[in-house]
Structure formats: C-alpha cells, structure tokens
Design a protein around this motif. Structure first.
Motif, PDB file in Angstrom:
ATOM      1  N   ARG A 164      32.048  38.781  42.534  1.00 40.55           N
ATOM      2  CA  ARG A 164      33.155  37.870  42.800  1.00 40.55           C
ATOM      3  C   ARG A 164      32.910  36.480  42.234  1.00 40.55           C
ATOM      4  NH1 ARG A 164      35.841  40.376  41.825  1.00 40.55           N
ATOM      5  NH2 ARG A 164      37.632  39.295  42.690  1.00 40.55           N
ATOM      6  N   SER A 196      37.183  35.392  33.979  1.00 40.74           N
ATOM      7  CA  SER A 196      36.470  36.225  34.946  1.00 40.74           C
ATOM      8  C   SER A 196      35.145  36.685  34.363  1.00 40.74           C
ATOM      9  CB  SER A 196      37.330  37.446  35.262  1.00 40.74           C
ATOM     10  OG  SER A 196      36.590  38.355  36.038  1.00 40.74           O
ATOM     11  N   SER A 201      33.832  39.320  35.763  1.00 39.26           N
ATOM     12  CA  SER A 201      33.798  40.692  36.287  1.00 39.26           C
ATOM     13  C   SER A 201      33.643  41.762  35.216  1.00 39.26           C
ATOM     14  CB  SER A 201      35.090  40.985  37.047  1.00 39.26           C
ATOM     15  OG  SER A 201      35.113  40.265  38.245  1.00 39.26           O
ATOM     16  N   LYS A 202      34.552  41.767  34.245  1.00 40.74           N
ATOM     17  CA  LYS A 202      34.533  42.845  33.246  1.00 40.74           C
ATOM     18  C   LYS A 202      33.544  42.486  32.139  1.00 40.74           C
ATOM     19  CE  LYS A 202      37.985  43.920  35.790  1.00 40.74           C
ATOM     20  NZ  LYS A 202      39.014  44.834  36.141  1.00 40.74           N
ATOM     21  N   TYR A 260      40.155  39.699  30.380  1.00 37.22           N
ATOM     22  CA  TYR A 260      39.560  40.674  29.438  1.00 37.22           C
ATOM     23  C   TYR A 260      39.250  40.050  28.074  1.00 37.22           C
ATOM     24  CZ  TYR A 260      41.031  44.130  32.868  1.00 37.22           C
ATOM     25  OH  TYR A 260      41.180  44.855  34.028  1.00 37.22           O
ATOM     26  N   ASP A 264      46.147  34.620  32.239  1.00 36.48           N
ATOM     27  CA  ASP A 264      45.049  35.393  32.818  1.00 36.48           C
ATOM     28  C   ASP A 264      44.245  35.998  31.662  1.00 36.48           C
ATOM     29  OD1 ASP A 264      43.428  37.330  33.922  1.00 36.48           O
ATOM     30  OD2 ASP A 264      45.033  38.354  35.015  1.00 36.48           O
ATOM     31  N   ASN A 307      46.237  44.039  30.690  1.00 34.78           N
ATOM     32  CA  ASN A 307      46.157  45.190  31.565  1.00 34.78           C
ATOM     33  C   ASN A 307      47.578  45.442  32.057  1.00 34.78           C
ATOM     34  OD1 ASN A 307      45.651  47.078  33.548  1.00 34.78           O
ATOM     35  ND2 ASN A 307      44.745  45.634  34.981  1.00 34.78           N
ATOM     36  N   SER A 325      38.600  35.952  39.509  1.00 34.89           N
ATOM     37  CA  SER A 325      39.844  35.337  39.025  1.00 34.89           C
ATOM     38  C   SER A 325      41.040  35.732  39.899  1.00 34.89           C
ATOM     39  CB  SER A 325      40.089  35.699  37.559  1.00 34.89           C
ATOM     40  OG  SER A 325      40.238  37.078  37.395  1.00 34.89           O
TER      41      SER A 325
HETATM   42  C1  PLP Z   1      44.538  41.583  34.486  1.00 29.81           C
HETATM   43  C2  PLP Z   1      43.535  41.291  35.538  1.00 29.81           C
HETATM   44  N1  PLP Z   1      43.367  40.026  35.926  1.00 29.81           N
HETATM   45  C3  PLP Z   1      42.489  39.712  36.880  1.00 29.81           C
HETATM   46  C4  PLP Z   1      41.725  40.675  37.494  1.00 29.81           C
HETATM   47  C5  PLP Z   1      40.800  40.259  38.601  1.00 29.81           C
HETATM   48  O1  PLP Z   1      39.491  40.215  38.246  1.00 29.81           O
HETATM   49  P1  PLP Z   1      38.389  39.504  39.132  1.00 29.81           P
HETATM   50  O2  PLP Z   1      39.051  39.022  40.398  1.00 29.81           O
HETATM   51  O3  PLP Z   1      37.376  40.538  39.404  1.00 29.81           O
HETATM   52  O4  PLP Z   1      37.898  38.346  38.310  1.00 29.81           O
HETATM   53  C6  PLP Z   1      41.864  42.009  37.119  1.00 29.81           C
HETATM   54  C7  PLP Z   1      41.074  43.064  37.777  1.00 29.81           C
HETATM   55  O5  PLP Z   1      41.230  44.226  37.598  1.00 29.81           O
HETATM   56  C8  PLP Z   1      42.795  42.327  36.104  1.00 29.81           C
HETATM   57  O6  PLP Z   1      42.988  43.579  35.703  1.00 29.81           O
END
Ligand code: PLP
Length: 385
Positions: A245, A234, A236-237, A207, A204, A176, A101
């Motif tokens: 990615r 995302s 990712s988390k 999370y 965004d 975050n 993301s």
């Molecule tokens: C608030 C927030 N948005 C987006 C991201 C980006 O995540 P990614 O590029 O891994 O999807 C992060 C990564 O730490 C994040 O903390």
C-alpha cells in the motif's frame, strides 16, 4: 437500520455469480486457473524486502508517520519523475505520499466536488473513479472508450452543458482494462479543454512503468499541464508491491494541498518503514523493473499468439498486464465468462464489470506463470461454445 442513499447507489457487485461458480468448481476438485485478478503473482524483489526488514527495527518509525509522506520518500518520487519524464516537482509542496494510489483516487473528489458537479469518467474503467462521484454526491458522466477510437474518449462527444458543470475528468493511461496508451495529441486536447472549461485533469498512471515498447508519457509532458492536472502514481504493479500500500500524487501546490487537507482528516499517512522500502525501489527503478517487465512481456507475447491462432479479436497491448478481448459470436460478456469457467475451469473477467461499454469484451490478466498460461491456452483451444 438502512444503508445511506449514497451506499445504496453503488451498483451490485457483478461478479457474485462468477465467484460462486468459481468456488463451486474448486470444491468439485476442478483445477481452476484464475486470470481474473489484476494482482501480480511475482513476489516483491528481495532487495526491497530486505530494506523494509531493516527499517522495521527503527524505533522512530514506530510512531505516527508524516501525514504527507517523509521528505526522503517524496524526494525519491521527485527524482524518479525528473529522470523518467524530465519534469521538476518540489518534493515539499508538489508531491504527497498515498496509501496506494486507490486511496488518493477515492479521496481526491472530496476536495473539489459539490453536489451535482460533474465528474467525467471513462467507461469501461477502474470503478473507483465513478464511486468517487457517488461518495461526494457528484454526477458521473461516462465517456465511452471504443475500439474504433483506440480506447481514448472522444472529447467532441461530451455535450457543452456537461462540460460547463464538470469539475474533474478522470483519465487512465496505460489503461485498465483495455491496455491502451494515450498519445501526446490526446493529452494536449484534454489540457486545452480543461483550461477552457476550468476543470481538473486527474490522470491515473498506475501502469506507467509496465510497458513493452514505447514508454508511456506523463500528462505533465504537455506544456501548461501543471496549471490544471494531478497525476496518481503507484508502486503496486511497478515493483509487485500491491500488498504494501504505497503510491504518490504529483501536481501543483494547490491541488496537492487540497488532497493533503482531505487526507489529514481521514488517515495518518504511510508507515515510514514502507516509505523507506518505496524510496529504495524508486531510486533503483531502472535496475529492478526491466526483469519484472520482461516476465509480463513474454506472457503477453505467448498468449497474444495463442489467442490470434484461435481467432480471438483484440489489440495487442503495448502496456499493462491485461488483454482486452472481444467475446466470440456476440455472446454477452457474463455468459462467455460463465461458460469458460464451467467448461474449461478458466476465470476471466466479464467486460460489463467495468461499465456498459465493456460489454462484448472480456479481460485476461497475465498474472499466472508460464506453465499455467500454456495450460490456459490449451484449454481455450478445446472450448466449444
Ligand atoms: C487503473 C488502476 N488504478 C489504480 C489502481 C490502484 O492501485 P494501488 O492502490 O495498489 O496503487 C489499480 C489497481 O488495480 C488500477 O487498476
């Protein structure tokens, strides 16, 4: 040779001194516990890795991927969004795959920002929002996220002349670094304001699946949001896949096409084998995610209890794997983090690193196992400031 004016505008990396100190401590043989990085320590679930392994063998995937994402991946995104939030998006025109993301968040302003246009950015925040303004010669206007306002921006405090110049507002819930979640009423207010002043709401939602009680909502659960909003997701988390990615954005065809136009001139999409693993993950989210979230919930409960016993002030987060804690005795966040590292070998992140309104706080990332977390709590109990 001189760096561009844009690059020169990027503030110096605030963690240089802390990084130096951390490396010094490690060299000295100190057993440093790192609660600084927002990167899950848990490996990607085995079944997702297995799908990727098989996909690697498919020779058709060895060629350039689809720019906007394979249709099978975008369909998996659409089905997940429909199951979780009850909202329909057309996978062909309203969803785009992202190389994480972050990539989409960084590139999105290029599609809409002219010099001197305003981007509303939360403070404290993930730095990519205001960097997007710097890279496009836009102007970031910061919206403080305060304890008193449950870490939501107070929209009534944004001056009218700023709103009139605004093209994008960035929001991030679950948040975050504060761990806050947004209310439906707040999102509604934002959508109304965006329509009134004709700007885009960029949410965004990185999370959105890492929650412990009430499920956080999508901005699209607000009626009429599709006219003005785009949401970044995302894997990712959610699936402990930060290294892979992969992410995606959803929104109306105009916003998604604009982002696609920028991206098609910069990158060439996400490796199709990774999209296959991502599609599998999304299709099986309800089976895979609860046990991962449970791990972070236990860590949150444990550390929250320990910090409370020690008298630290914070709001126990309902989502994310962060604890956003007030520094004791009004010590500055940099000073506190330096002392914690020097005296007890613990790395935590100074709030000032997320913006001026992060001063007075530090962030703990729950990204180490139970034993290390117990050790961290024990060390904190011995801390003399
Ligand atoms: C608030 C927030 N948005 C987006 C991201 C980006 O995540 P990614 O590029 O891994 O999807 C992060 C990564 O730490 C994040 O903390």
């Amino acid at each position: 040779m001189k760096l561009s004016k844009r690059l020169q505008k990027i503030p110096p990396y605030l963690f240089v001194e802390l990084d130096r100190l951390k490396n010094e401590k490690i060299k000295e043989g100190v057993d440093v516990i790192d609660l600084g990085v927002g990167d899950p320590d848990i490996p990607t679930p085995h079944e997702i890795v297995e799908i990727a392994k098989k996909a690697l063998e498919k020779s058709e995937y060895h060629r350039y991927p689809s720019n906007t994402g394979s249709l099978f991946f975008r369909k998996a995104c659409a089905e997940y969004i429909k199951r979780r939030f009850g909202i329909s998006f057309d996978p062909e025109t309203e969803i785009i795959a992202l190389i994480g993301s972050k990539e989409g968040i960084a590139h999105f302003p290029i599609a809409f920002i002219n010099p001197d246009d305003v981007i509303l950015c939360p403070d404290p925040a993930y730095p990519v929002y205001h960097l997007g303004a710097i890279f496009t010669d836009g102007v970031p206007h910061y919206m403080p996220l305060t304890w008193e306002n449950n870490f939501l921006p107070d929209l009534s405090k944004i001056p009218q002349y700023i709103l009139e110049r605004t093209k994008i507002i960035w929001l991030n819930y679950p948040n975050n670094p504060t761990g806050a979640i947004a209310t439906k009423e707040f999102f509604k207010e934002v959508i109304e304001l965006a329509k009134k002043y004709n700007f885009i709401v960029a949410h965004d939602a990185a999370y959105i699946e890492m929650y412990y009680e009430e499920p956080p909502i999508s901005i699209f659960e607000i009626e009429g949001a599709k006219e003005v909003a785009i949401e970044f997701h995302s894997l990712s988390k959610t699936f402990c896949m930060t290294g892979w990615r992969i992410g995606f954005a959803i929104g109306n065809n105009f916003l998604i096409s604009a982002l696609a136009k920028v991206k098609s001139n910069i990158d060439s999409g996400v490796f199709t084998a990774i999209q296959e693993a991502g599609a599998y993950a999304l299709n099986n989210l309800e089976k895979i995610v609860p046990s991962l979230v449970e791990v972070f919930k236990k860590r949150r409960d444990f550390l929250a209890t320990e910090l409370q016993k020690l008298g630290y002030e914070f709001k126990k987060p309902n989502a994310t794997f962060y604890l956003w804690v007030k520094t004791p005795k009004n010590i500055s966040s940099q000073e506190f983090c330096k002392k914690v590292l020097q005296k007890i070998g613990l790395v935590v992140t100074p709030g000032i690193g997320f913006g001026n309104f992060g001063e007075g706080y530090f962030r703990i990332a729950l990204t180490v196992g139970e034993e290390r977390l117990k050790e961290a709590a024990q060390r904190l109990s011995t801390l003399q400031l």
